[in-house]
Design a protein around this motif. Structure first.
Motif, PDB file in Angstrom:
ATOM      1  N   SER A 121       0.826  -1.212   0.000  1.00  0.00           N
ATOM      2  CA  SER A 121       0.000   0.000   0.000  1.00  0.00           C
ATOM      3  C   SER A 121       0.858   1.258   0.000  1.00  0.00           C
ATOM      4  CB  SER A 121      -0.934  -0.001   1.217  1.00  0.00           C
ATOM      5  OG  SER A 121      -1.813  -1.102   1.181  1.00  0.00           O
ATOM      6  N   ILE A 122       1.909   1.260   0.790  1.00  0.00           N
ATOM      7  CA  ILE A 122       2.809   2.421   0.830  1.00  0.00           C
ATOM      8  C   ILE A 122       3.473   2.629  -0.525  1.00  0.00           C
ATOM      9  CG2 ILE A 122       4.964   3.295   1.815  1.00  0.00           C
ATOM     10  CD1 ILE A 122       4.164   1.918   4.442  1.00  0.00           C
ATOM     11  N   THR A 123       3.983   1.557  -1.102  1.00  0.00           N
ATOM     12  CA  THR A 123       4.671   1.646  -2.390  1.00  0.00           C
ATOM     13  C   THR A 123       3.726   2.100  -3.497  1.00  0.00           C
ATOM     14  OG1 THR A 123       6.237  -0.082  -1.762  1.00  0.00           O
ATOM     15  CG2 THR A 123       5.964   0.339  -4.112  1.00  0.00           C
ATOM     16  N   ALA A 124       2.579   1.429  -3.608  1.00  0.00           N
ATOM     17  CA  ALA A 124       1.647   1.729  -4.692  1.00  0.00           C
ATOM     18  C   ALA A 124       1.112   3.150  -4.601  1.00  0.00           C
ATOM     19  CB  ALA A 124       0.498   0.720  -4.679  1.00  0.00           C
ATOM     20  N   ASN A 125       0.848   3.630  -3.396  1.00  0.00           N
ATOM     21  CA  ASN A 125       0.316   4.982  -3.268  1.00  0.00           C
ATOM     22  C   ASN A 125       1.359   6.032  -3.645  1.00  0.00           C
ATOM     23  OD1 ASN A 125      -2.315   5.819  -2.761  1.00  0.00           O
ATOM     24  ND2 ASN A 125      -1.780   6.694  -0.787  1.00  0.00           N
ATOM     25  N   ASN A 126       2.638   5.742  -3.397  1.00  0.00           N
ATOM     26  CA  ASN A 126       3.693   6.629  -3.880  1.00  0.00           C
ATOM     27  C   ASN A 126       3.690   6.705  -5.397  1.00  0.00           C
ATOM     28  OD1 ASN A 126       5.693   7.866  -1.881  1.00  0.00           O
ATOM     29  ND2 ASN A 126       5.458   5.817  -1.039  1.00  0.00           N
ATOM     30  N   PHE A 127       3.445   5.587  -6.052  1.00  0.00           N
ATOM     31  CA  PHE A 127       3.420   5.557  -7.512  1.00  0.00           C
ATOM     32  C   PHE A 127       2.219   6.319  -8.061  1.00  0.00           C
ATOM     33  CE2 PHE A 127       5.990   1.351  -8.065  1.00  0.00           C
ATOM     34  CZ  PHE A 127       7.071   1.963  -7.450  1.00  0.00           C
ATOM     35  N   VAL A 128       1.087   6.203  -7.382  1.00  0.00           N
ATOM     36  CA  VAL A 128      -0.111   6.937  -7.810  1.00  0.00           C
ATOM     37  C   VAL A 128       0.163   8.437  -7.782  1.00  0.00           C
ATOM     38  CG1 VAL A 128      -2.500   7.483  -7.214  1.00  0.00           C
ATOM     39  CG2 VAL A 128      -1.719   5.120  -7.110  1.00  0.00           C
ATOM     40  N   ARG A 129       0.826   8.917  -6.716  1.00  0.00           N
ATOM     41  CA  ARG A 129       1.160  10.331  -6.638  1.00  0.00           C
ATOM     42  C   ARG A 129       2.173  10.721  -7.702  1.00  0.00           C
ATOM     43  NH1 ARG A 129       2.018   9.033  -1.157  1.00  0.00           N
ATOM     44  NH2 ARG A 129       0.197   9.399   0.139  1.00  0.00           N
ATOM     45  N   ALA A 130       3.086   9.809  -8.045  1.00  0.00           N
ATOM     46  CA  ALA A 130       4.131  10.118  -9.012  1.00  0.00           C
ATOM     47  C   ALA A 130       3.560  10.444 -10.383  1.00  0.00           C
ATOM     48  CB  ALA A 130       5.108   8.942  -9.128  1.00  0.00           C
ATOM     49  N   GLU A 131       2.413   9.886 -10.701  1.00  0.00           N
ATOM     50  CA  GLU A 131       1.798  10.181 -11.993  1.00  0.00           C
ATOM     51  C   GLU A 131       0.814  11.342 -11.899  1.00  0.00           C
ATOM     52  OE1 GLU A 131      -1.853   7.151 -12.571  1.00  0.00           O
ATOM     53  OE2 GLU A 131       0.081   6.161 -12.349  1.00  0.00           O
ATOM     54  N   GLY A 132       0.729  11.997 -10.732  1.00  0.00           N
ATOM     55  CA  GLY A 132      -0.081  13.192 -10.574  1.00  0.00           C
ATOM     56  C   GLY A 132      -1.511  12.958 -10.164  1.00  0.00           C
ATOM     57  N   ASN A 133      -1.877  11.729  -9.796  1.00  0.00           N
ATOM     58  CA  ASN A 133      -3.258  11.430  -9.423  1.00  0.00           C
ATOM     59  C   ASN A 133      -3.420  11.531  -7.911  1.00  0.00           C
ATOM     60  OD1 ASN A 133      -5.905  10.600  -9.369  1.00  0.00           O
ATOM     61  ND2 ASN A 133      -5.587   8.787 -10.613  1.00  0.00           N
ATOM     62  N   ALA A 134      -3.333  12.751  -7.403  1.00  0.00           N
ATOM     63  CA  ALA A 134      -3.345  12.971  -5.958  1.00  0.00           C
ATOM     64  C   ALA A 134      -4.693  12.647  -5.337  1.00  0.00           C
ATOM     65  CB  ALA A 134      -2.953  14.418  -5.655  1.00  0.00           C
ATOM     66  N   SER A 135      -5.781  12.852  -6.082  1.00  0.00           N
ATOM     67  CA  SER A 135      -7.104  12.620  -5.504  1.00  0.00           C
ATOM     68  C   SER A 135      -7.332  11.144  -5.197  1.00  0.00           C
ATOM     69  CB  SER A 135      -8.193  13.127  -6.451  1.00  0.00           C
ATOM     70  OG  SER A 135      -8.115  12.466  -7.708  1.00  0.00           O
ATOM     71  N   PHE A 136      -6.841  10.250  -6.064  1.00  0.00           N
ATOM     72  CA  PHE A 136      -6.988   8.821  -5.798  1.00  0.00           C
ATOM     73  C   PHE A 136      -6.121   8.409  -4.611  1.00  0.00           C
ATOM     74  CE2 PHE A 136      -6.430   4.291  -6.235  1.00  0.00           C
ATOM     75  CZ  PHE A 136      -7.676   3.846  -6.669  1.00  0.00           C
ATOM     76  N   ALA A 137      -4.926   8.976  -4.534  1.00  0.00           N
ATOM     77  CA  ALA A 137      -4.052   8.677  -3.395  1.00  0.00           C
ATOM     78  C   ALA A 137      -4.702   9.117  -2.093  1.00  0.00           C
ATOM     79  CB  ALA A 137      -2.701   9.368  -3.578  1.00  0.00           C
ATOM     80  N   MET A 138      -5.375  10.268  -2.120  1.00  0.00           N
ATOM     81  CA  MET A 138      -6.077  10.731  -0.930  1.00  0.00           C
ATOM     82  C   MET A 138      -7.213   9.776  -0.571  1.00  0.00           C
ATOM     83  SD  MET A 138      -8.340  14.215  -0.346  1.00  0.00           S
ATOM     84  CE  MET A 138      -9.581  13.608  -1.490  1.00  0.00           C
ATOM     85  N   MET A 139      -7.978   9.355  -1.563  1.00  0.00           N
ATOM     86  CA  MET A 139      -9.088   8.451  -1.309  1.00  0.00           C
ATOM     87  C   MET A 139      -8.597   7.134  -0.710  1.00  0.00           C
ATOM     88  SD  MET A 139     -12.284   8.067  -1.248  1.00  0.00           S
ATOM     89  CE  MET A 139     -12.709   9.578  -2.128  1.00  0.00           C
ATOM     90  N   THR A 140      -7.436   6.689  -1.157  1.00  0.00           N
ATOM     91  CA  THR A 140      -6.857   5.461  -0.614  1.00  0.00           C
ATOM     92  C   THR A 140      -6.641   5.574   0.887  1.00  0.00           C
ATOM     93  OG1 THR A 140      -5.741   4.970  -2.702  1.00  0.00           O
ATOM     94  CG2 THR A 140      -4.862   3.922  -0.725  1.00  0.00           C
ATOM     95  N   MET A 141      -6.064   6.683   1.321  1.00  0.00           N
ATOM     96  CA  MET A 141      -5.778   6.854   2.739  1.00  0.00           C
ATOM     97  C   MET A 141      -7.049   7.076   3.551  1.00  0.00           C
ATOM     98  SD  MET A 141      -2.188   8.962   2.675  1.00  0.00           S
ATOM     99  CE  MET A 141      -2.657  10.112   1.400  1.00  0.00           C
ATOM    100  N   ILE A 142      -8.039   7.720   2.955  1.00  0.00           N
ATOM    101  CA  ILE A 142      -9.310   7.914   3.650  1.00  0.00           C
ATOM    102  C   ILE A 142      -9.994   6.574   3.889  1.00  0.00           C
ATOM    103  CG2 ILE A 142     -11.643   8.830   3.399  1.00  0.00           C
ATOM    104  CD1 ILE A 142     -10.417  11.270   2.037  1.00  0.00           C
ATOM    105  N   ILE A 143      -9.977   5.706   2.885  1.00  0.00           N
ATOM    106  CA  ILE A 143     -10.579   4.377   3.031  1.00  0.00           C
ATOM    107  C   ILE A 143      -9.885   3.597   4.145  1.00  0.00           C
ATOM    108  CG2 ILE A 143     -10.823   2.121   1.898  1.00  0.00           C
ATOM    109  CD1 ILE A 143     -11.349   3.646  -0.698  1.00  0.00           C
ATOM    110  N   SER A 144      -8.558   3.611   4.116  1.00  0.00           N
ATOM    111  CA  SER A 144      -7.786   2.871   5.107  1.00  0.00           C
ATOM    112  C   SER A 144      -8.070   3.366   6.518  1.00  0.00           C
ATOM    113  CB  SER A 144      -6.297   2.996   4.792  1.00  0.00           C
ATOM    114  OG  SER A 144      -5.516   2.329   5.749  1.00  0.00           O
TER     115      SER A 144
END
Length: 461
Positions: free
Chosen positions: A151-174
């Motif tokens: 989860s830590i690794t994948a969310n870093n990759f999501v941010r790397a491509e500029g999709n910050a909103s999905f990365a935020m949603m990931t942490m909210i769900i968790s």
């Protein structure tokens, strides 16, 4: 997805950083509520002994975080620069390689930590009534290591491509799942610290499934391909060289936490460890939005550095440092004005509250420097300069804090432990400024030389 790339390349800098950093900052704040919620319900259901047990286990959990951050942050830097240079296939290979390594490392650490936890907990000073509680917590918590690492690794990759909103949603769900399960398991079922651990493991598993769907469903700009899900030494070596700073930062945090806990056990006992466990969690919650800002900064700097648009890199740093300093200063004011009320939310023990009040006031003194240090370290990390990034990651926690705690605690007791924090912040801030000033001078010279796109072409204003 193409819009994300274009925004990184030419979007107005202030708006771009706000769009990327705000979701990340909110998500990181929500994620930080994880430990706050655990501390609150453990404090209510078990008492200070439960908070101490969880705190003594935390250095081991941070090693898993360190390993995941090494691949996640290093891989994200490679992916950002690859996308900026138009090398999408290389970005996909990087993602597959790091995902493979992360799952393997998570499984290995899960087995090792479950087997070795009783020995390691004794080694780091856990004893008496705290030891059985810590062993009970660790036996469940480390079942989730593979999900946590991925989860830590994948969310870093999501941010790397500029999709910050999905990365935020990931942490909210968790964090949302953990918040719902904590009172049910700890108070409702009466599972105590074991309930807190199960809530954490289940939320980590749900997060891993959510991120797995994102990649397998083709939602990512960096497509996941099973043929890339394997070991590649050259790619992994590059990712680790850059991510070594993140590993060192988390590893250093684990070592410093261990040193602080040991010093507190010898000078103030279990109450002092519980007090620091509370204050440290609240401090992390206050600083987490700053980590969100740097998460928004990293893809901007990495992409534009790869695209040789150094004027945009300079602009991004100026805005990010200003915003993060304001946030840290606001957190410091809160710690200085209502420290007793903050600590009292988590415990009814007068001794723990008094110790926590002293700790909060002292730790607040170094907070205004925290934002600058995080942004400066992020600069070197994003542009792939492994050595200065690695050095900065060790600076506060290992080079300054641990020696200061070691020297001051025997002389001044618990007060010496608290005083070590602002002293380490000030010392690390001065050294960081010297390295940052040199790098920014180089970037400004490149920016002014005309060796890159003009401001009109890049969208810089």
């Amino acid at each position: 997805m193409a819009d994300n790339t274009e925004a990184l390349r030419s979007g107005p800098m202030g708006a771009l950083l706000f769009r990327l950093s705000l979701p990340a900052a909110l998500g990181m704040a929500v994620q930080a509520s994880y430990s706050l919620v655990d501390a609150f319900f453990v404090g209510q259901g078990v008492g200070p002994a439960g908070i101490t047990a969880v705190s003594m286990t935390f250095p081991l959990q941070m090693i898993i975080m360190a390993v995941a951050q090494a691949g996640g942050v290093g891989g994200a830097s490679v992916i950002s620069r690859s996308l900026g240079a138009g090398r999408r296939k290389r970005a996909e290979k990087t993602a597959g390689t790091v995902f493979f390594a992360t799952w393997a490392a998570g499984l290995l650490l899960s087995v090792l930590w479950i087997l070795l936890a009783p020995f390691l907990l004794r080694l780091i000073g856990t004893s008496g009534d705290i030891l059985p509680l810590a062993e009970e917590y660790a036996a469940v918590l480390f079942l989730g290591a593979p999900f946590f690492a991925f989860s830590i690794t994948a969310n870093n990759f999501v941010r790397a491509e500029g999709n910050a909103s999905f990365a935020m949603m990931t942490m909210i769900i968790s964090a949302g799942i953990n918040t719902l399960l904590d009172p049910l398991f700890i108070l409702g079922f009466g599972w105590g610290v074991r309930g807190a651990a199960w809530a954490t493991v289940i939320s980590q598993g749900a997060t891993a499934l959510w991120l797995g769907w994102y990649y397998l469903a083709g939602r990512s700009l960096v497509a996941f391909r099973w043929k890339h899900f394997r070991f590649r030494a050259s790619i992994l070596a590059e990712c680790i060289s850059v991510g070594a700073a993140a590993f060192a930062r988390q590893g250093a945090a684990s070592l410093s936490l261990l040193a602080v806990n040991l010093a507190l056990v010898s000078t103030g006992g279990d109450d002092a460890v519980a007090a620091y466990g509370i204050v440290n969690r609240v401090l992390l919650f206050a600083v987490m939005p700053v980590f969100g800002i740097v998460q928004g900064l990293l893809p901007v700097v990495g992409f534009n550095y790869g695209a040789k648009q150094h004027c945009r890199v300079v602009s991004a740093l100026r805005i990010s440092i200003g915003a993060s300093t304001v946030l840290c200063a606001a957190g410091a004011v809160l710690f200085l004005t209502v420290p007793e009320e903050i600590t009292g939310l988590f415990t009814s023990s007068p001794a723990v509250t008094a110790l926590g009040t002293d700790a909060a006031r002292m730790l607040a003194l170094g907070m205004p420097l925290t934002g600058f240090q995080i942004m400066a370290s992020g600069l070197f990390q994003a542009i792939g300069k492994a050595r200065p990034s690695f050095a900065l990651s060790l600076l506060r926690q290992v080079i300054f804090l641990i020696p200061l705690v070691t020297v001051l605690a025997p002389v001044f007791g618990t007060a010496g432990v608290w005083a070590s924090f602002p002293a380490a912040d000030l010392s690390a801030g001065l050294v960081t400024w010297l390295l940052y000033r040199k790098e920014m001078r180089r970037l400004r010279q490149s920016c002014g030389s005309g060796a890159e796109d003009s401001p009109a072409e890049t969208g810089e204003r």
